[in-house]
Design a protein around this motif. Structure first.
Motif, short mmCIF file in Angstrom:
data_model
loop_
_atom_site.label_atom_id
_atom_site.label_comp_id
_atom_site.label_asym_id
_atom_site.label_seq_id
_atom_site.Cartn_x
_atom_site.Cartn_y
_atom_site.Cartn_z
N VAL A 136 67.02 70.90 13.28
CA VAL A 136 66.16 71.12 14.07
C VAL A 136 66.49 71.20 15.77
O VAL A 136 67.42 70.19 16.02
N GLN A 137 66.02 72.03 16.34
CA GLN A 137 66.17 72.22 17.67
C GLN A 137 64.79 72.27 18.49
O GLN A 137 64.30 73.27 18.32
N LEU A 138 65.04 71.37 19.61
CA LEU A 138 63.84 71.73 20.59
C LEU A 138 64.51 71.82 22.07
O LEU A 138 65.14 71.04 22.41
N VAL A 139 64.01 72.97 22.68
CA VAL A 139 64.79 73.28 23.80
C VAL A 139 63.74 73.53 25.01
O VAL A 139 62.99 74.19 25.01
N GLU A 140 63.95 72.51 25.79
CA GLU A 140 62.95 72.59 27.01
C GLU A 140 63.33 73.54 28.10
O GLU A 140 64.70 73.67 28.35
N SER A 141 62.42 74.21 29.09
CA SER A 141 62.90 74.94 30.05
C SER A 141 61.75 74.91 31.07
O SER A 141 60.77 74.47 30.71
N CYS B 205 60.26 67.36 25.09
CA CYS B 205 59.44 67.78 24.00
C CYS B 205 59.75 66.95 22.79
O CYS B 205 60.72 66.64 22.31
N ASN B 206 58.64 66.76 22.10
CA ASN B 206 58.58 65.89 21.14
C ASN B 206 57.72 66.76 19.60
O ASN B 206 56.76 67.31 20.08
N ALA B 207 58.50 66.81 18.50
CA ALA B 207 57.77 67.42 17.28
C ALA B 207 57.48 66.19 16.37
O ALA B 207 58.39 65.21 16.29
N GLY C 250 63.75 66.94 22.29
CA GLY C 250 64.52 67.82 22.88
C GLY C 250 65.41 66.89 23.97
O GLY C 250 65.09 65.80 23.99
N LYS C 251 66.39 67.56 24.91
CA LYS C 251 67.04 66.88 25.72
C LYS C 251 66.53 66.59 27.03
O LYS C 251 67.33 65.74 27.67
N GLY C 252 65.35 67.20 27.12
CA GLY C 252 64.58 66.90 28.45
C GLY C 252 64.86 67.95 29.47
O GLY C 252 65.85 68.53 29.54
N THR C 253 64.11 68.02 30.43
CA THR C 253 64.04 68.89 31.56
C THR C 253 63.66 68.24 33.05
O THR C 253 62.59 67.45 32.63
N LEU C 254 64.34 68.08 33.99
CA LEU C 254 63.91 67.38 35.03
C LEU C 254 63.02 68.04 35.99
O LEU C 254 63.07 69.17 36.35
#
Length: 114
Positions: free
Chosen positions: A2-7, A95-97, A105-109
């Motif tokens: 599973v990957q969640l990638v924020e941008s 981001c959360n699933a 996800g790892k988060g975005t500032l």
């Protein structure tokens, strides 16, 4: 896997707008409740907005009327449109699933400052 990638995070002036996006892989996206959380320095992580598999949305009181969450089940993405940003919106956005189990996800500032 599973990957969640924020941008989409960054620096914005008060009153400005940003759009965050989260791309998911490794899950049957349409079945998951998707959410955006944030954590400011020295504070607990809190729910900002969420959308169920059926498209029901929920918002924190502090962002109602300013933020909009949307999902695209065909693209496996969930976005957060943030308008009228305030300095107190400064945080790392995650981001959360969720389907019984949480994925993050790892988060975005996001920094709101003049």
């Amino acid at each position: 896997q599973v990957q969640l990638v924020e941008s989409g995070g960054g620096l914005v002036q008060p009153g400005g707008s940003l759009r965050l996006s989260c791309a998911a892989s490794g899950i049957i996206f349409s079945r998951y409740r998707m959410g955006w959380y944030r954590q400011a320095p020295g504070k607990q992580r809190e729910l900002v907005a969420s959308t169920t598999s059926g498209g029901i949305t929920k918002y924190a009181d502090s962002v109602k009327g300013r933020f909009t969450i949307s999902r695209d089940n065909a693209k496996n993405t969930v976005d957060l449109q943030m308008n009228s940003l305030k300095p107190e919106d400064t945080a790392v956005y995650y981001c959360n699933a969720n389907l019984g189990v949480d994925y993050w996800g790892k988060g975005t500032l996001v920094t709101v400052s003049s």
